[in-house]
Enzyme design. Structure first.
Site: not given
Ligand code: HXC
Length: 258
Positions: A112, A132
């Site tokens: 976004e 999301e």
């Molecule tokens: C908080 C996050 C994060 C997030 C990753 N991390 N994404 N922390 N919020 N959105 C953190 C993980 O917890 C982890 O911390 C570290 O970053 C590395 O991530 P990994 O998952 O270990 O890496 P990897 O296996 O390479 O996977 C990458 C990934 C995955 C596929 C991008 O991290 C993922 O699915 N992230 C979430 C994506 C997501 O759902 N985004 C949408 C969020 S909702 P630690 O401490 O464990 O090392 C959103 C709403 C917006 O954005 C609406 C209003 C704007």
């Protein structure tokens, strides 16, 4: 000014903001978006800056809003703070041209945010998505609106309903990004493009941007009228006189930004 969650630098008339929370894949915490808002305000106010670039790391532009920070929010936490558009939206309201340089993950709020820039240049490892739905919520900073306008209903619906990621090639095919370049060349290519824009008349670039953006808000008739009025107003620019004189005299223009 130094910031905790971003790195800021200027190269000539280009201001660069690099999201920098590597341990969280640049998850957009309140601290990060507060830093970004301040840096954008500073670049907007800086008369020496013509173009703003927002980028992340090679692994992640941004993996979304910070899930751990927002997971326990109540409805009133979200509502009263106008979570999340109040600070994030600053990129979308910049009057100077903006480019998102995206490598790696641009997910959720990261996708976004990238879409709030005037255009996206992506590295070949970029992955875009609105996941999301997989964590029980929906996009909240333009994912259902800007994505749909950019790539159309079918793909936007599929992405918002399944959370699947789109790779760089599909993003380019779909019109989400202006261009895809090899990862190693991303910043060089983005800077070349930014410097090209920065060398144009700043007011003309701002007006062109304003007119393109109008097309998202207006009917065709109103949009064309807006464009024509702004076009007419460019004849008040010293830069229009200089640009056309330079063409007639077969020399490069020297724009003053007025
Ligand atoms: C908080 C996050 C994060 C997030 C990753 N991390 N994404 N922390 N919020 N959105 C953190 C993980 O917890 C982890 O911390 C570290 O970053 C590395 O991530 P990994 O998952 O270990 O890496 P990897 O296996 O390479 O996977 C990458 C990934 C995955 C596929 C991008 O991290 C993922 O699915 N992230 C979430 C994506 C997501 O759902 N985004 C949408 C969020 S909702 P630690 O401490 O464990 O090392 C959103 C709403 C917006 O954005 C609406 C209003 C704007």
């Amino acid at each position: 000014e130094t910031y905790e969650n971003i790195l800021v630098e200027t190269k000539g008339a280009v201001g660069i903001i690099r999201l920098n929370r590597p341990k969280a894949l640049n998850a957009l915490s309140d601290g990060l978006v507060t830093d970004m808002e301040k840096a954008l305000n500073a670049f907007e106010d800086d008369a020496a800056i013509n173009v703003i670039v927002v980028t992340g790391s090679e692994k992640a532009f941004a993996a979304g809003a910070d899930i751990k920070e927002m997971m326990n929010f109540s409805y009133m936490d979200a509502y009263l703070n106008d979570f999340i558009t109040k600070k994030w939206g600053r990129l979308a309201t910049c009057r100077k041209p903006t480019i998102a340089a995206v490598a790696g993950y641009a997910l959720g709020g990261g996708c976004e945010l990238a879409m709030m820039a005037d255009f996206i240049i992506a590295a070949d490892n970029a992955k875009f998505g609105q996941p999301e739905i997989t964590i029980g919520t929906i996009p909240g900073a333009g994912g259902t609106q800007r994505l749909t306008r950019a790539i159309g209903k079918a793909k936007a619906m599929e992405m918002c309903l399944t959370g699947r990621m789109m790779d760089a090639a599909e993003a380019e095919r779909s019109g989400l990004v202006a261009r895809v370049v090899p990862l190693a060349e991303l910043m060089d290519e983005v800077m070349k493009t930014a410097e090209k824009i920065a060398a144009m008349s700043r007011p003309a670039a701002m007006m062109a941007k304003e007119a393109v953006n109008r097309s998202f808000e207006a009917t065709l008739t109103e949009g064309l009228l807006f464009e024509r009025r702004v076009f007419h107003s460019t004849f008040a620019l010293a830069d229009q006189k200089e640009g056309m004189a330079a063409f007639a005299e077969k020399r490069p223009p020297n724009f003053s930004g007025k």
